[in-house]
Write an enzyme that holds these catalytic residues in place. Structure first.
Site, PDB file in Angstrom:
ATOM      1  N   ARG A  21      43.984  66.294  43.488  1.00  0.00           N
ATOM      2  CA  ARG A  21      42.375  66.633  43.046  1.00  0.00           C
ATOM      3  C   ARG A  21      41.464  66.685  44.177  1.00  0.00           C
ATOM      4  O   ARG A  21      40.724  67.355  44.082  1.00  0.00           O
ATOM      5  CB  ARG A  21      42.165  65.223  42.451  1.00  0.00           C
ATOM      6  N   GLU A  58      34.916  42.936  48.160  1.00  0.00           N
ATOM      7  CA  GLU A  58      35.317  43.921  47.243  1.00  0.00           C
ATOM      8  C   GLU A  58      35.880  42.935  46.299  1.00  0.00           C
ATOM      9  O   GLU A  58      35.413  43.128  44.772  1.00  0.00           O
ATOM     10  CB  GLU A  58      36.098  44.958  47.613  1.00  0.00           C
ATOM     11  N   TRP A  80      32.845  51.709  48.808  1.00  0.00           N
ATOM     12  CA  TRP A  80      32.754  52.648  47.507  1.00  0.00           C
ATOM     13  C   TRP A  80      31.647  53.602  47.525  1.00  0.00           C
ATOM     14  O   TRP A  80      31.327  54.063  46.454  1.00  0.00           O
ATOM     15  CB  TRP A  80      32.538  51.433  46.352  1.00  0.00           C
ATOM     16  N   TYR A  94      36.830  48.521  37.461  1.00  0.00           N
ATOM     17  CA  TYR A  94      37.442  47.131  37.678  1.00  0.00           C
ATOM     18  C   TYR A  94      36.741  46.073  37.105  1.00  0.00           C
ATOM     19  O   TYR A  94      37.164  45.123  36.358  1.00  0.00           O
ATOM     20  CB  TYR A  94      38.038  46.830  38.967  1.00  0.00           C
ATOM     21  N   ARG A 127      52.895  36.703  29.184  1.00  0.00           N
ATOM     22  CA  ARG A 127      51.760  37.655  28.780  1.00  0.00           C
ATOM     23  C   ARG A 127      50.581  37.241  29.560  1.00  0.00           C
ATOM     24  O   ARG A 127      49.512  37.544  29.134  1.00  0.00           O
ATOM     25  CB  ARG A 127      51.382  37.160  27.072  1.00  0.00           C
ATOM     26  N   CYS A 146      43.183  52.759  40.231  1.00  0.00           N
ATOM     27  CA  CYS A 146      44.414  53.062  40.680  1.00  0.00           C
ATOM     28  C   CYS A 146      45.056  51.774  40.617  1.00  0.00           C
ATOM     29  O   CYS A 146      46.218  51.833  40.154  1.00  0.00           O
ATOM     30  CB  CYS A 146      44.064  53.391  42.297  1.00  0.00           C
ATOM     31  N   ARG A 166      48.892  53.400  40.193  1.00  0.00           N
ATOM     32  CA  ARG A 166      49.398  54.605  39.456  1.00  0.00           C
ATOM     33  C   ARG A 166      49.431  55.651  40.715  1.00  0.00           C
ATOM     34  O   ARG A 166      50.250  56.785  40.569  1.00  0.00           O
ATOM     35  CB  ARG A 166      48.470  55.169  38.408  1.00  0.00           C
ATOM     36  N   ASP A 169      46.897  55.476  48.244  1.00  0.00           N
ATOM     37  CA  ASP A 169      46.571  56.079  49.369  1.00  0.00           C
ATOM     38  C   ASP A 169      47.391  55.245  50.582  1.00  0.00           C
ATOM     39  O   ASP A 169      46.575  54.248  50.985  1.00  0.00           O
ATOM     40  CB  ASP A 169      45.150  56.259  49.803  1.00  0.00           C
ATOM     41  N   ASN A 177      44.612  47.006  49.509  1.00  0.00           N
ATOM     42  CA  ASN A 177      45.061  46.541  47.977  1.00  0.00           C
ATOM     43  C   ASN A 177      45.960  45.390  48.158  1.00  0.00           C
ATOM     44  O   ASN A 177      46.037  44.229  47.504  1.00  0.00           O
ATOM     45  CB  ASN A 177      45.727  47.744  47.379  1.00  0.00           C
ATOM     46  N   HIS A 207      51.476  58.149  48.432  1.00  0.00           N
ATOM     47  CA  HIS A 207      51.201  59.384  49.087  1.00  0.00           C
ATOM     48  C   HIS A 207      50.603  59.020  50.609  1.00  0.00           C
ATOM     49  O   HIS A 207      49.981  58.088  50.670  1.00  0.00           O
ATOM     50  CB  HIS A 207      50.556  60.452  48.625  1.00  0.00           C
ATOM     51  N   ILE A 208      50.912  60.146  51.312  1.00  0.00           N
ATOM     52  CA  ILE A 208      49.941  60.094  52.872  1.00  0.00           C
ATOM     53  C   ILE A 208      49.442  61.275  52.674  1.00  0.00           C
ATOM     54  O   ILE A 208      49.931  62.194  52.401  1.00  0.00           O
ATOM     55  CB  ILE A 208      51.099  59.970  54.005  1.00  0.00           C
ATOM     56  N   ALA A 263      39.816  60.495  51.351  1.00  0.00           N
ATOM     57  CA  ALA A 263      39.822  61.769  50.491  1.00  0.00           C
ATOM     58  C   ALA A 263      39.012  61.574  49.386  1.00  0.00           C
ATOM     59  O   ALA A 263      39.207  60.381  48.616  1.00  0.00           O
ATOM     60  CB  ALA A 263      41.181  62.158  50.307  1.00  0.00           C
TER      61      ALA A 263
HETATM   62  N1  LIG Z   1      41.300  58.568  48.842  1.00  0.00           N
HETATM   63  C1  LIG Z   1      40.981  57.262  48.327  1.00  0.00           C
HETATM   64  N2  LIG Z   1      41.550  56.360  49.042  1.00  0.00           N
HETATM   65  C2  LIG Z   1      41.292  55.089  48.863  1.00  0.00           C
HETATM   66  O1  LIG Z   1      41.928  54.111  49.444  1.00  0.00           O
HETATM   67  C3  LIG Z   1      40.248  54.511  47.658  1.00  0.00           C
HETATM   68  C4  LIG Z   1      39.759  55.805  47.233  1.00  0.00           C
HETATM   69  N3  LIG Z   1      39.946  57.223  47.702  1.00  0.00           N
HETATM   70  N4  LIG Z   1      38.396  55.574  46.346  1.00  0.00           N
HETATM   71  C5  LIG Z   1      38.432  54.349  45.915  1.00  0.00           C
HETATM   72  C6  LIG Z   1      38.705  53.236  46.808  1.00  0.00           C
HETATM   73  C7  LIG Z   1      37.683  52.872  48.030  1.00  0.00           C
HETATM   74  N5  LIG Z   1      38.735  52.360  48.878  1.00  0.00           N
HETATM   75  C8  LIG Z   1      38.397  52.655  50.379  1.00  0.00           C
HETATM   76  C9  LIG Z   1      37.547  53.382  50.945  1.00  0.00           C
HETATM   77  C10 LIG Z   1      37.606  53.749  52.079  1.00  0.00           C
HETATM   78  C11 LIG Z   1      38.377  52.924  53.000  1.00  0.00           C
HETATM   79  C12 LIG Z   1      38.160  52.899  54.424  1.00  0.00           C
HETATM   80  O2  LIG Z   1      37.551  53.949  54.862  1.00  0.00           O
HETATM   81  N6  LIG Z   1      38.586  52.128  55.370  1.00  0.00           N
HETATM   82  C13 LIG Z   1      38.533  52.136  56.716  1.00  0.00           C
HETATM   83  C14 LIG Z   1      37.285  51.372  57.055  1.00  0.00           C
HETATM   84  C15 LIG Z   1      37.072  50.041  56.453  1.00  0.00           C
HETATM   85  C16 LIG Z   1      35.416  49.562  56.495  1.00  0.00           C
HETATM   86  O3  LIG Z   1      34.791  49.910  57.352  1.00  0.00           O
HETATM   87  O4  LIG Z   1      35.409  48.687  55.587  1.00  0.00           O
HETATM   88  C17 LIG Z   1      39.750  51.479  57.323  1.00  0.00           C
HETATM   89  O5  LIG Z   1      39.773  51.701  58.814  1.00  0.00           O
HETATM   90  O6  LIG Z   1      40.568  50.801  56.686  1.00  0.00           O
HETATM   91  C18 LIG Z   1      39.205  51.966  52.327  1.00  0.00           C
HETATM   92  C19 LIG Z   1      39.475  51.874  51.182  1.00  0.00           C
HETATM   93  C20 LIG Z   1      39.984  52.528  48.300  1.00  0.00           C
HETATM   94  N7  LIG Z   1      39.749  53.315  47.369  1.00  0.00           N
HETATM   95  O1  LIG Z   2      42.131  50.665  45.307  1.00  0.00           O
HETATM   96  C1  LIG Z   2      42.565  51.897  45.642  1.00  0.00           C
HETATM   97  C2  LIG Z   2      41.601  53.094  45.030  1.00  0.00           C
HETATM   98  C3  LIG Z   2      42.189  54.271  45.173  1.00  0.00           C
HETATM   99  N1  LIG Z   2      43.339  54.764  45.981  1.00  0.00           N
HETATM  100  C4  LIG Z   2      43.534  55.955  46.370  1.00  0.00           C
HETATM  101  C5  LIG Z   2      44.685  56.644  45.717  1.00  0.00           C
HETATM  102  C6  LIG Z   2      44.494  58.102  45.813  1.00  0.00           C
HETATM  103  O2  LIG Z   2      44.457  58.690  46.738  1.00  0.00           O
HETATM  104  C7  LIG Z   2      42.827  58.259  45.290  1.00  0.00           C
HETATM  105  C8  LIG Z   2      42.483  58.267  43.871  1.00  0.00           C
HETATM  106  O3  LIG Z   2      42.790  59.746  43.578  1.00  0.00           O
HETATM  107  P1  LIG Z   2      43.318  59.992  42.244  1.00  0.00           P
HETATM  108  O4  LIG Z   2      43.400  61.394  42.245  1.00  0.00           O
HETATM  109  O5  LIG Z   2      42.540  59.521  41.183  1.00  0.00           O
HETATM  110  O6  LIG Z   2      44.807  59.544  42.135  1.00  0.00           O
HETATM  111  O7  LIG Z   2      42.402  56.820  45.817  1.00  0.00           O
HETATM  112  C9  LIG Z   2      43.989  53.651  46.594  1.00  0.00           C
HETATM  113  O8  LIG Z   2      44.901  53.840  47.233  1.00  0.00           O
HETATM  114  N2  LIG Z   2      43.557  52.430  46.394  1.00  0.00           N
END
Ligand SMILES: Nc1nc(=O)c2c([nH]1)NC[C@@H]1CN(c3ccc(C(=O)N[C@@H](CCC(=O)O)C(=O)O)cc3)CN21
Ligand SMILES: O=c1ccn([C@H]2C[C@H](O)[C@@H](COP(=O)(O)O)O2)c(=O)[nH]1
Length: 264
Positions: A21, A58, A80, A94, A127, A146, A166, A169, A177, A207-208, A263
């Site tokens: 996507r 979070e 976020w 959530y 349950r 996710c 589902r 990343d 997570n 995925h990576i 992404a």
């Molecule tokens: N592509 C994608 N991956 C994700 O993991 C993800 C999403 N989208 N969309 C919703 C949420 C937001 N989440 C995220 C978003 C950004 C980071 C990130 O940039 N982490 C960096 C910096 C951490 C910080 O500054 O707090 C890292 O080095 O872990 C991590 C999780 C998890 N989710």
């Molecule tokens: O908690 C999270 C939230 C999001 N992700 C990742 C998984 C995917 O790379 C993107 C979401 O894209 P979709 O096209 O909706 O699957 O965000 C994650 O790893 N953990």
């Protein structure tokens, strides 16, 4: 966290090139599981620095039932930002599903309060489930959940948790997570007077992203450190009364931070 590093290797070895996507492109495998015995330490990635402050805030934000990023912003958490609208709203994501699942007759179900009660009163139940996958509301969420369902399990005085995602990343999202749900399992166990058991993680599309390859290789060259331990400094009255200061991570040794683009 060797199993996390092995998962990265597994994707590099067996992953199929797949468009997605966001237009970034991924290497992807389908259906994987990781298990962590919480008695052996807190499952936090050590081959890069994980920003624990973001993970903790979070989770507290989910537990507040909050779906506006203003609480996160006030606490210096930006993860976020890219998904929120101009008012900071994310739609019924959530927090809303966990604490206030809307029924067809206009009632609201607090799944977190209910699951704690069911663990306390009926530990053998099969349950103990919380779901964020509210089919009728997916369209109004800025991002469909996710990590969309989790289940607790009580046996031998221990509380275990299994999470299903589902879409994963694996470089940026997954370390967050795993830490988040391990923390939640510790909190729920404390509230229910149980010891933390296992945290089991399951992923669908794991995925990576193509622009995380260099970062993944850097991480795989590093030797993991022993796991840190989590100390919860007091027992709050309920699952909703924890604060950031309640959590102390002891002996968290980590390799330097590795930056990566997210992404969107
Ligand atoms: N592509 C994608 N991956 C994700 O993991 C993800 C999403 N989208 N969309 C919703 C949420 C937001 N989440 C995220 C978003 C950004 C980071 C990130 O940039 N982490 C960096 C910096 C951490 C910080 O500054 O707090 C890292 O080095 O872990 C991590 C999780 C998890 N989710
Ligand atoms: O908690 C999270 C939230 C999001 N992700 C990742 C998984 C995917 O790379 C993107 C979401 O894209 P979709 O096209 O909706 O699957 O965000 C994650 O790893 N953990």
């Amino acid at each position: 966290m060797r199993n996390y590093l092995e998962l990265l290797e597994d994707i590099l070895e067996n992953g199929v090139k797949k468009e997605d996507r966001t237009g970034t492109g991924t290497l992807s495998v389908f259906g994987r599981q990781l298990r962590f015995d919480l008695a052996k330490g807190f499952p936090l990635v050590t081959t890069k620095r994980v920003h624990l402050k973001s993970v903790i805030h979070e989770l507290l934000w989910f537990l507040r039932g909050d779906t506006n990023i203003s609480y996160l912003k006030e606490n210096g958490v930006t993860i976020w930002d890219e998904w929120a609208d101009e008012q900071g709203n994310l739609g019924p994501v959530y927090g809303s599903q966990w604490r206030s699942w809307e029924t067809t007759d206009g009632q609201h179900i607090d799944q977190i309060a209910n699951v704690i009660e069911s663990i306390k009163n009926n530990p053998d139940s099969r349950r103990h489930i919380v779901s964020a996958w509210n089919v009728a509301q997916i369209e109004s969420m800025k991002l469909p959940p996710c990590h969309f369902v989790f289940q607790f399990y009580v046996a031998g005085g221990k509380l275990s948790c299994m999470l299903t995602m589902r879409s994963v990343d694996t470089f940026l999202g997954l370390p967050f997570n795993i830490a988040s749900y391990a923390l939640l399992t510790h909190m729920v166990a404390q509230q229910c007077n149980l010891e933390p058991g296992e945290f089991i993680w399951s992923g669908g599309d794991v995925h990576i992203y193509s622009n995380h390859m260099q970062q993944v290789h850097t991480q795989l060259e590093r030797e993991p450190y022993p796991l840190p331990q989590l100390k919860i400094m007091r027992k709050p009255d309920s699952i909703f009364d924890y604060t950031y200061e309640d959590f102390v991570f002891e002996n968290y040794e980590y390799h330097p931070r590795i930056k990566a683009p997210v992404a969107i």
